[in-house]
Design a protein around this motif. Structure first.
Motif, PDB file in Angstrom:
ATOM      1  N   VAL A   1       0.837  -1.200   0.000  1.00 30.47           N
ATOM      2  CA  VAL A   1       0.000   0.000   0.000  1.00 30.47           C
ATOM      3  C   VAL A   1       0.871   1.248   0.000  1.00 30.47           C
ATOM      4  O   VAL A   1       0.367   2.371  -0.107  1.00 30.47           O
ATOM      5  CB  VAL A   1      -0.946   0.031   1.218  1.00 30.47           C
ATOM      6  CG1 VAL A   1      -1.829  -1.200   1.233  1.00 30.47           C
ATOM      7  CG2 VAL A   1      -0.178   0.150   2.536  1.00 30.47           C
ATOM      8  N   ASP A   2       2.181   1.063   0.111  1.00 32.30           N
ATOM      9  CA  ASP A   2       3.117   2.176   0.209  1.00 32.30           C
ATOM     10  C   ASP A   2       4.450   1.729  -0.381  1.00 32.30           C
ATOM     11  O   ASP A   2       4.476   0.860  -1.245  1.00 32.30           O
ATOM     12  CB  ASP A   2       3.246   2.577   1.695  1.00 32.30           C
ATOM     13  CG  ASP A   2       3.702   4.026   1.896  1.00 32.30           C
ATOM     14  OD1 ASP A   2       4.414   4.550   1.024  1.00 32.30           O
ATOM     15  OD2 ASP A   2       3.360   4.619   2.927  1.00 32.30           O
TER      16      ASP A   2
ATOM     17  N   LEU B   1      -4.843   9.909   0.350  1.00 33.27           N
ATOM     18  CA  LEU B   1      -5.344   9.295   1.581  1.00 33.27           C
ATOM     19  C   LEU B   1      -5.830  10.344   2.577  1.00 33.27           C
ATOM     20  O   LEU B   1      -5.895  10.088   3.781  1.00 33.27           O
ATOM     21  CB  LEU B   1      -4.263   8.410   2.210  1.00 33.27           C
ATOM     22  CG  LEU B   1      -3.957   7.127   1.424  1.00 33.27           C
ATOM     23  CD1 LEU B   1      -2.807   6.361   2.066  1.00 33.27           C
ATOM     24  CD2 LEU B   1      -5.200   6.237   1.314  1.00 33.27           C
TER      25      LEU B   1
ATOM     26  N   THR C   1      -3.611   2.073   5.742  1.00 31.21           N
ATOM     27  CA  THR C   1      -4.024   3.111   4.793  1.00 31.21           C
ATOM     28  C   THR C   1      -4.616   4.328   5.511  1.00 31.21           C
ATOM     29  O   THR C   1      -5.060   5.269   4.859  1.00 31.21           O
ATOM     30  CB  THR C   1      -5.071   2.570   3.801  1.00 31.21           C
ATOM     31  OG1 THR C   1      -6.191   2.052   4.524  1.00 31.21           O
ATOM     32  CG2 THR C   1      -4.469   1.479   2.924  1.00 31.21           C
TER      33      THR C   1
ATOM     34  N   PRO D   1      -0.302   6.145   6.607  1.00 33.22           N
ATOM     35  CA  PRO D   1       0.557   5.346   5.731  1.00 33.22           C
ATOM     36  C   PRO D   1       1.934   5.102   6.343  1.00 33.22           C
ATOM     37  O   PRO D   1       2.493   5.980   7.010  1.00 33.22           O
ATOM     38  CB  PRO D   1       0.666   6.205   4.471  1.00 33.22           C
ATOM     39  CG  PRO D   1      -0.519   7.108   4.507  1.00 33.22           C
ATOM     40  CD  PRO D   1      -0.813   7.359   5.949  1.00 33.22           C
TER      41      PRO D   1
END
Length: 319
Positions: free
Chosen positions: A4-5, A220, A274, A277
Motif C-alpha cells: 500500500v506504500d 489518503l 491506509t 501510511p
C-alpha cells in the motif's frame, strides 16, 4: 505481500515530503517557554473507581491558554521509594478510556497517567479562540490564524506538561518515566518525548500527524485525515494556498519534532495501514537520533497489533 506504500528498504530511508518552517525551532522554544510559565493549579480528586492495591485519582491541571486538562492518575499503595511512571495518550477524537486496563502498571509498582486531549471525547477543556474554520477536525484548527493558534500546538504542550507533572510527583522517579499510545496517541507520544526529553522510553504505535503532504499526494486525505480534503475543497478550492497550508502544518508535524527525542524508542507499524501510511510513520522514525527499534506487522493496518501490548509492557519494565 501487497504493497500500500513503499517497499521496506525505501521506507527505511524516506525523509518526508512536508515542508519544515524556517522558524520551527524558535516556534517550539517559544511554546515551551509559554508552557513553563503556566501555573498548573494541580487538583487531585479521589476517583469513584478504586482497587485494593492502588489509589485512583481524577487529576486536573491548567494548560496553555488557560484550559483545564483532565487525566486519570493511578499510583500503587505499596511503594517505599520513588518508582517509575507511564504517561499514556489516546487515539483521535477519543478519551482516556476505562481505568481497568491501566491498573496492571500499578500492580507492577508504576504510577500511570492517561490524558484526555482538549476538546475531544473526554473531560479536558477546549477554550477555542482561534480564527477560521473548526469543521470536522483539530488538524485544521488555527490554519487561518497565527501559527501559535494551531490547536495541536496546545495539545502537544499538554502532553509535555503532564509528563513534567508526573515527574514532579514525590512518589515518581523523574529519570524513569515512559510514554505510550497509538495513532493520535502515537503522535502525542513522540511529541511528548520531543518537548520533554527526560522521557526515558517511548512506545508509539502507528503514529498519526506526520508528513501531511505525503498523505495528500497518496490520495489518503480521508478517514482520520479527511479534514485536509474538506479544508481545501471549502477554503482553497484551487489550491492557491497549498504551499502556505502545508508549511503551516509543518509546525505540528511530528517528523519535525522527532529529532529532539533523547529516550529509547520502540515503534510498531502495520505495513498495510491506509489510515496513517507507513511512509509517514517512517518519516518520523528515520529522524529519531536516540536508540530505536521497530516492530513490523506486514499484513496489518490501523488495527490491533497482536502481541504488541505485551512487548510494550516488557519494554517499559526496563525503566
Amino acid at each position: 505481500m501487497p504493497l500500500v506504500d513503499m517497499p521496506l528498504d525505501k521506507l527505511l530511508s524516506y525523509e518526508g515530503r512536508n515542508p519544515r518552517p524556517e522558524d520551527f525551532d524558535a516556534y517550539w522554544e517559544r511554546a515551551i517557554a509559554e508552557m513553563k510559565a503556566v501555573d498548573p493549579q494541580i487538583e487531585l480528586r479521589s476517583s469513584e473507581f478504586q482497587v485494593p492495591f492502588a489509589e485512583c485519582f481524577d487529576l486536573y491541571f491548567t494548560g496553555v491558554k488557560g484550559a483545564r486538562i483532565y487525566a486519570k492518575y493511578i499510583r500503587p499503595k505499596q511503594s517505599s521509594e520513588p518508582h517509575p511512571a507511564i504517561v499514556q495518550f489516546h487515539g483521535y477524537s477519543g478519551n482516556s478510556g476505562d481505568w481497568s486496563d491501566k491498573v496492571q502498571y500499578a500492580a507492577l509498582g508504576y504510577s500511570f497517567f492517561s490524558m484526555d486531549c482538549r476538546g475531544q471525547g473526554g473531560l479536558s477543556e477546549d477554550v477555542g479562540g482561534m480564527k477560521g474554520t473548526t469543521l470536522r477536525g483539530h488538524i485544521v484548527r488555527g490554519l487561518d490564524d497565527h501559527p501559535d493558534q494551531l490547536l495541536f500546538r496546545d495539545i502537544f504542550l499538554d502532553t509535555a506538561q503532564l509528563a513534567g507533572i508526573a515527574m514532579s510527583m514525590p512518589e515518581v522517579d523523574p529519570a524513569r518515566v515512559g510514554a505510550m499510545g497509538g495513532s493520535q496517541g502515537g503522535a502525542l507520544t513522540i511529541a511528548c518525548a520531543a518537548l520533554e526529553p527526560r522521557i526515558k522510553r517511548l512506545a508509539p504505535v502507528y503514529p498519526f500527524l506526520s508528513d501531511y503532504k505525503r498523505v495528500w499526494e497518496m490520495d489518503l486525505a480521508k478517514d482520520a485525515y479527511q479534514e485536509l480534503k474538506d479544508f481545501f475543497r471549502r477554503h482553497d478550492p484551487q489550491h492557491k494556498r497549498e504551499e502556505e497550508v502545508f508549511t503551516k502544518l509543518g509546525y505540528i508535524d511530528i517528523q519535525n519534532l522527532a529529532g529532539r527525542i533523547e529516550g529509547e524508542v520502540m515503534m510498531a507499524v502495520g505495513l498495510a495501514d491506509t489510515v496513517c501510511p507507513p511512509s509517514t510513520q517512517f518519516a518520523a522514525y528515520n529522524k529519531i537520533k536516540s536508540p530505536k527499534s521497530y516492530e513490523l506487522y506486514p499484513d496489518f493496518g490501523h488495527e490491533g497489533l497482536p502481541g504488541f501490548n505485551d512487548k510494550t509492557l516488557q519494554f517499559m519494565l526496563g525503566l
